[in-house]
Design a protein around this motif. Structure first.
Motif, PDB file in Angstrom:
ATOM      1  N   LEU A  23       0.841  -1.214   0.000  1.00 50.48           N
ATOM      2  CA  LEU A  23       0.000   0.000   0.000  1.00 50.48           C
ATOM      3  C   LEU A  23       0.868   1.252   0.000  1.00 50.48           C
ATOM      4  O   LEU A  23       0.521   2.249  -0.623  1.00 50.48           O
ATOM      5  N   THR A  24       1.989   1.187   0.706  1.00 57.81           N
ATOM      6  CA  THR A  24       2.916   2.328   0.736  1.00 57.81           C
ATOM      7  C   THR A  24       3.479   2.586  -0.652  1.00 57.81           C
ATOM      8  O   THR A  24       3.519   3.731  -1.113  1.00 57.81           O
ATOM      9  N   VAL A  25       3.906   1.520  -1.333  1.00 59.63           N
ATOM     10  CA  VAL A  25       4.441   1.670  -2.693  1.00 59.63           C
ATOM     11  C   VAL A  25       3.378   2.300  -3.596  1.00 59.63           C
ATOM     12  O   VAL A  25       3.641   3.268  -4.310  1.00 59.63           O
ATOM     13  N   LEU A  26       2.162   1.758  -3.520  1.00 55.36           N
ATOM     14  CA  LEU A  26       1.088   2.260  -4.381  1.00 55.36           C
ATOM     15  C   LEU A  26       0.714   3.699  -4.016  1.00 55.36           C
ATOM     16  O   LEU A  26       0.668   4.572  -4.874  1.00 55.36           O
ATOM     17  N   GLY A  27       0.446   3.899  -2.716  1.00 54.42           N
ATOM     18  CA  GLY A  27       0.000   5.234  -2.276  1.00 54.42           C
ATOM     19  C   GLY A  27       1.032   6.311  -2.553  1.00 54.42           C
ATOM     20  O   GLY A  27       0.726   7.377  -3.095  1.00 54.42           O
ATOM     21  N   LEU A  28       2.271   6.025  -2.193  1.00 51.97           N
ATOM     22  CA  LEU A  28       3.302   7.044  -2.406  1.00 51.97           C
ATOM     23  C   LEU A  28       3.689   7.144  -3.875  1.00 51.97           C
ATOM     24  O   LEU A  28       4.196   8.178  -4.315  1.00 51.97           O
ATOM     25  N   GLY A  29       3.448   6.094  -4.634  1.00 54.59           N
ATOM     26  CA  GLY A  29       3.653   6.194  -6.084  1.00 54.59           C
ATOM     27  C   GLY A  29       2.701   7.227  -6.677  1.00 54.59           C
ATOM     28  O   GLY A  29       3.110   8.104  -7.444  1.00 54.59           O
ATOM     29  N   PHE A  30       1.415   7.152  -6.292  1.00 51.05           N
ATOM     30  CA  PHE A  30       0.434   8.112  -6.809  1.00 51.05           C
ATOM     31  C   PHE A  30       0.729   9.517  -6.286  1.00 51.05           C
ATOM     32  O   PHE A  30       0.699  10.499  -7.021  1.00 51.05           O
ATOM     33  N   ILE A  31       1.020   9.589  -4.963  1.00 47.22           N
ATOM     34  CA  ILE A  31       1.314  10.896  -4.374  1.00 47.22           C
ATOM     35  C   ILE A  31       2.582  11.478  -5.002  1.00 47.22           C
ATOM     36  O   ILE A  31       2.662  12.674  -5.281  1.00 47.22           O
ATOM     37  N   GLY A  32       3.573  10.619  -5.240  1.00 49.68           N
ATOM     38  CA  GLY A  32       4.812  11.079  -5.865  1.00 49.68           C
ATOM     39  C   GLY A  32       4.571  11.647  -7.251  1.00 49.68           C
ATOM     40  O   GLY A  32       5.142  12.669  -7.629  1.00 49.68           O
ATOM     41  N   TYR A  33       3.681  11.015  -7.999  1.00 52.00           N
ATOM     42  CA  TYR A  33       3.354  11.509  -9.342  1.00 52.00           C
ATOM     43  C   TYR A  33       2.728  12.903  -9.242  1.00 52.00           C
ATOM     44  O   TYR A  33       3.090  13.810  -9.988  1.00 52.00           O
ATOM     45  N   ILE A  34       1.805  13.053  -8.288  1.00 52.01           N
ATOM     46  CA  ILE A  34       1.166  14.369  -8.093  1.00 52.01           C
ATOM     47  C   ILE A  34       2.209  15.395  -7.663  1.00 52.01           C
ATOM     48  O   ILE A  34       2.221  16.534  -8.142  1.00 52.01           O
ATOM     49  N   MET A  35       3.103  14.992  -6.769  1.00 53.36           N
ATOM     50  CA  MET A  35       4.117  15.921  -6.269  1.00 53.36           C
ATOM     51  C   MET A  35       5.022  16.397  -7.410  1.00 53.36           C
ATOM     52  O   MET A  35       5.348  17.578  -7.506  1.00 53.36           O
ATOM     53  N   VAL A  36       5.418  15.478  -8.269  1.00 57.49           N
ATOM     54  CA  VAL A  36       6.279  15.859  -9.390  1.00 57.49           C
ATOM     55  C   VAL A  36       5.540  16.829 -10.319  1.00 57.49           C
ATOM     56  O   VAL A  36       6.094  17.831 -10.758  1.00 57.49           O
ATOM     57  N   LYS A  37       4.275  16.518 -10.584  1.00 59.61           N
ATOM     58  CA  LYS A  37       3.493  17.397 -11.479  1.00 59.61           C
ATOM     59  C   LYS A  37       3.324  18.797 -10.891  1.00 59.61           C
ATOM     60  O   LYS A  37       3.257  19.784 -11.610  1.00 59.61           O
ATOM     61  N   GLN A  38       3.241  18.873  -9.560  1.00 58.68           N
ATOM     62  CA  GLN A  38       3.040  20.162  -8.894  1.00 58.68           C
ATOM     63  C   GLN A  38       4.341  20.774  -8.402  1.00 58.68           C
ATOM     64  O   GLN A  38       4.328  21.740  -7.646  1.00 58.68           O
ATOM     65  N   ASN A  39       5.455  20.222  -8.843  1.00 54.87           N
ATOM     66  CA  ASN A  39       6.766  20.803  -8.537  1.00 54.87           C
ATOM     67  C   ASN A  39       7.179  20.726  -7.073  1.00 54.87           C
ATOM     68  O   ASN A  39       7.775  21.655  -6.535  1.00 54.87           O
ATOM     69  N   TYR A  40       6.814  19.616  -6.421  1.00 55.45           N
ATOM     70  CA  TYR A  40       7.309  19.363  -5.072  1.00 55.45           C
ATOM     71  C   TYR A  40       8.449  18.349  -5.189  1.00 55.45           C
ATOM     72  O   TYR A  40       8.381  17.425  -5.979  1.00 55.45           O
ATOM     73  N   SER A  41       9.472  18.554  -4.395  1.00 55.42           N
ATOM     74  CA  SER A  41      10.662  17.713  -4.511  1.00 55.42           C
ATOM     75  C   SER A  41      10.458  16.348  -3.849  1.00 55.42           C
ATOM     76  O   SER A  41      10.272  16.262  -2.640  1.00 55.42           O
ATOM     77  N   ILE A  42      10.536  15.286  -4.651  1.00 57.83           N
ATOM     78  CA  ILE A  42      10.366  13.975  -4.025  1.00 57.83           C
ATOM     79  C   ILE A  42      11.648  13.529  -3.318  1.00 57.83           C
ATOM     80  O   ILE A  42      11.582  12.730  -2.379  1.00 57.83           O
ATOM     81  N   ILE A  43      12.785  14.065  -3.724  1.00 58.46           N
ATOM     82  CA  ILE A  43      13.989  13.697  -2.988  1.00 58.46           C
ATOM     83  C   ILE A  43      13.939  14.297  -1.582  1.00 58.46           C
ATOM     84  O   ILE A  43      14.384  13.659  -0.623  1.00 58.46           O
ATOM     85  N   ALA A  44      13.374  15.490  -1.433  1.00 60.35           N
ATOM     86  CA  ALA A  44      13.229  16.071  -0.096  1.00 60.35           C
ATOM     87  C   ALA A  44      12.294  15.201   0.745  1.00 60.35           C
ATOM     88  O   ALA A  44      12.557  14.947   1.928  1.00 60.35           O
TER      89      ALA A  44
END
Lengths: 495, 196
Positions: free
Chosen positions: A414-435
């Motif tokens: 669930l973490t992989v899936l949930g954070l995968g989707f959230i990560g995609y949104i973060m990248v699209k909205q210019n939030y740093s996933i490395i941070a």
């Protein structure tokens, strides 16, 4: 003691199966780095679950070898199809691709392999020589300093990563927040578990890494069609000429390698920055600068020497202070923690042999890159012609299966899936996933050091400003965060 | 004076994905702070409160950035780009290179499909996870790969190879790590042995 540890490290690395893992890691890294859209960090994140049965030394050496191989592998697509497999090979396209278009593809690949191998070798050797100083420096830092360094690392990432500083801090704090799920360190308190036993151990940061780097990236890539390479570049040219290109320019080679090492040591800077700065410096100092950009091998040497030099540099903050220099070192940090190795004093005292093992593996790896890169590179071109939609489903399978195998806990899937989707949104909205990833990795370390520091000071927060080293880190932290605002205010007042 | 709840509802209705993301983070942070006050040891709530506090302050700055002085607006909204590069991520080559305009063809068939490719990939990954929970990864993975390759119209031979490869990958994981990836929670609960 240092000498004994070096000897022990040499014995371990050159023995079986460790040397086998060095070669396997390099090959996996070269392939991962050569596949555009995949890259080193994602490859390392997917391999992480598979390192569970390996001992800590072999696991970390495998990961470091993937990192090293990936840096060279990124140049393959850069040279053959003008698309860098990793950000560290971006500047390689400027002269590598024109060389390929002019029928000198093999020469360019050989130049790249030689420059990568030699520069990487010298910078890691320098790291070896610097290690006694590093040991002394690391031992000066205590719990208050390590707590502050975690925030300094996050702050530094935000000023070089995508998006604004505030977005970076929000992303990093989001990671810190998620890292608090589970049973609190030092206190028998369940935090944010909703009584679910599967959450007692918290969220796995490895699963978070896989979700953010693998799944989010695959969702992003699925919008594209086809392969990266549209046309076939004829693989022609001379290997020997390529090798000579690098060997006949030792000054450029060494200078570029050390530029990479210096920039790599700055948290967040990474190979994406170092290869361009090195290329710019080579252009500036060259007598034939007008030929840069149209197939001058010196451009390839400068870029590739720098990106492999970055590896040694980026290990300094990662191993010493737990502050990764890039995505790949963030994954490496995750691997260290997964195998019970804490950055800082532990790696330079009780686990010094393991640390030297990492350096030796890199030295050996750079020699292997020299030979493997030169002799297999003619076969690597096919990687750039693989359709992205062949790679994506395989990566998703590896991501979810890998996530489950971490702890056989469905929360990790669930973490992989949930954070995968959230990560995609973060990248699209210019939030740093490395941070964000850094926040998840450093959160437990930061909290433990906070608790320890407050215990030492009987609950007083003044401990973070009364010790000279802590005060220095606080000043640095405030400068990094608010420097741009102050600069803007001063600039506005003067105009 | 307008009901604050109505104002908020209106704001959310007009908001995009980023506003929803920030709103979710705000709700999460407020919940974390509130929950931390119920911990049996209050010191266990210190770090979550620090993290949640940073999120709340950051989100408020982002939401109200247009009301900030110009110097602060730049700090809040613009890429800092210390070295002139806006991306440290080594595995995203298109951070500085416009891949769409170079060698990779963009998806031109979006209009023919009811949903776009990223949404399809997300949904199928989610369904794959759910299916794996029910029947086991060993059996769910080939199904996922089949659906994915059919959507993207890969040649049947390649599709078949990938389906077999996915089965092999999971089987290798299962054997190497001794984890029962062939068993589901509801079906095929005994795995390969149950089928034999």
């Amino acid at each position: 003691m240092v000498f004994d540890n070096i000897v022990q490290a040499i014995e371990v690395v050159l023995s079986w199966p460790t040397i086998g893992w060095v070669v396997v890691g390099l090959l996996i890294g070269i392939i991962g780095g050569a596949l555009p859209g995949i890259g080193t960090a994602l490859t390392m994140a997917l391999v992480l679950p598979l390192t569970i049965p390996l001992g800590p030394t072999n696991a970390v050496i495998l990961l470091v070898s993937i990192y090293s191989g990936g840096m060279y592998g990124g140049s393959v697509a850069a040279i053959l199809v003008n698309v860098p497999g990793t950000g560290g090979a971006a500047a390689t396209t400027l002269d590598g691709y024109p060389m390929a278009r002019n029928g000198r593809a093999i020469e360019a690949l050989a130049t790249s392999a030689t420059a990568s191998g030699i520069a990487g070798f010298f910078t890691v050797l320098t790291l070896f020589l610097l290690s006694p100083i590093l040991i002394e420096l690391v031992l000066l830092f205590g719990s208050p300093e390590y707590f502050l360094l975690a925030f300094l690392g996050l702050a530094m990432i935000t000023i070089v990563a995508r998006g604004s500083i505030v977005k970076g801090l929000v992303a990093g704090a989001f990671g810190l927040a998620l890292s608090t799920i589970g049973i609190a360190p030092n206190y028998p308190v369940q935090r944010y578990t909703f009584g679910n036993i599967a959450l007692f151990d918290g969220l796995s940061f490895i699963a978070a890494l896989i979700g953010m780097f693998a799944l989010a990236e695959m969702i992003k890539l699925s919008v594209e069609q086809g392969s990266i390479a549209e046309e076939n570049i004829e693989l022609s040219g001379s290997i020997l000429t390529g090798v000579r290109n690098s060997v006949n320019h030792p000054k450029l080679l060494i200078k570029s390698g050390y530029i990479g090492m210096f920039i790599g040591a700055i948290p967040g800077a990474g190979a994406t920055v170092s290869n361009f700065i090195s290329y710019g410096e080579a252009y500036r100092s060259s007598d034939e600068s007008e030929t840069f950009g149209s197939g001058n091998p010196l451009g390839v040497i400068a870029s590739e020497a720098a990106n492999n030099g970055t590896i040694g540099g980026s290990l300094i903050p990662t191993l010493s202070f737990g502050i990764p220099g890039s995505n790949s070192t963030a994954v490496l940090l995750g691997g260290l923690l997964m195998h019970g190795l804490r950055p800082g004093p532990q790696l330079f005292e009780s686990e010094l042999a393991t640390t030297y093992g990492i350096f030796i593996a890199l030295l050996v790896g750079n020699i292997i890159i020299l030979f493997v890169g030169i002799f297999i590179m003619t076969r690597l071109g096919i990687l750039t012609r693989i359709s992205i939609h062949i790679i994506i489903p395989m990566i998703i399978v590896l991501a979810l299966v890998g996530g489950y195998t971490l702890r056989t806990n469905w929360i990790d899937v669930l973490t992989v899936l949930g954070l995968g989707f959230i990560g995609y949104i973060m990248v699209k909205q210019n939030y740093s996933i490395i941070a964000f990833v850094l926040g998840m990795i450093l959160g437990p370390i930061a909290e433990e050091n906070l608790i320890r520091a407050l215990m030492l000071s009987d609950g007083s927060y003044l401990i973070f400003v009364t010790k000279p080293l802590s005060l220095l880190i606080v000043i640095l932290l405030l400068s990094v965060l608010f420097g741009p605002v102050v600069k803007e205010i001063v600039a506005n007042k003067s105009t | 004076m307008k009901n604050p709840v109505n104002k908020l509802a209106q704001y959310l209705k007009n908001s995009g994905l980023e506003e929803w993301f920030m709103f979710s983070l705000l709700v999460l942070s407020i919940y974390m702070i509130w929950e931390s006050s119920h911990f049996s040891f209050s010191a266990a709530g210190t770090f979550p409160r620090i993290a949640a506090g940073i999120i709340i302050i950051g989100c408020i700055l982002l939401i109200f950035q247009s009301y900030l002085p110009t110097s602060f607006q730049t700090w809040v909204s613009e890429d800092s780009k210390m070295f002139g590069q806006g991306e440290t991520q080594e595995n995203i080559p298109n951070a500085d290179f416009d891949i769409e305009s170079s060698d990779v063809r963009s998806d031109t068939s979006i209009q023919e499909r009811p949903i776009n490719n990223p949404l399809f990939t997300s949904l199928t990954a989610l369904i794959y996870g759910a299916l794996a929970y029910m029947i086991g990864f060993l059996w769910a993975s080939p199904i996922f790969v089949l659906v994915y390759t059919r959507w993207f119209k890969l040649p049947r031979l390649i599709s078949a190879v990938l389906i077999i490869l996915s089965f092999v990958i999971v089987y290798v994981f299962m054997t190497a790590l001794n984890i029962p990836l062939d068993q589901g929670q509801y079906f095929i609960t005994k795995g390969i042995d149950g089928i034999r």
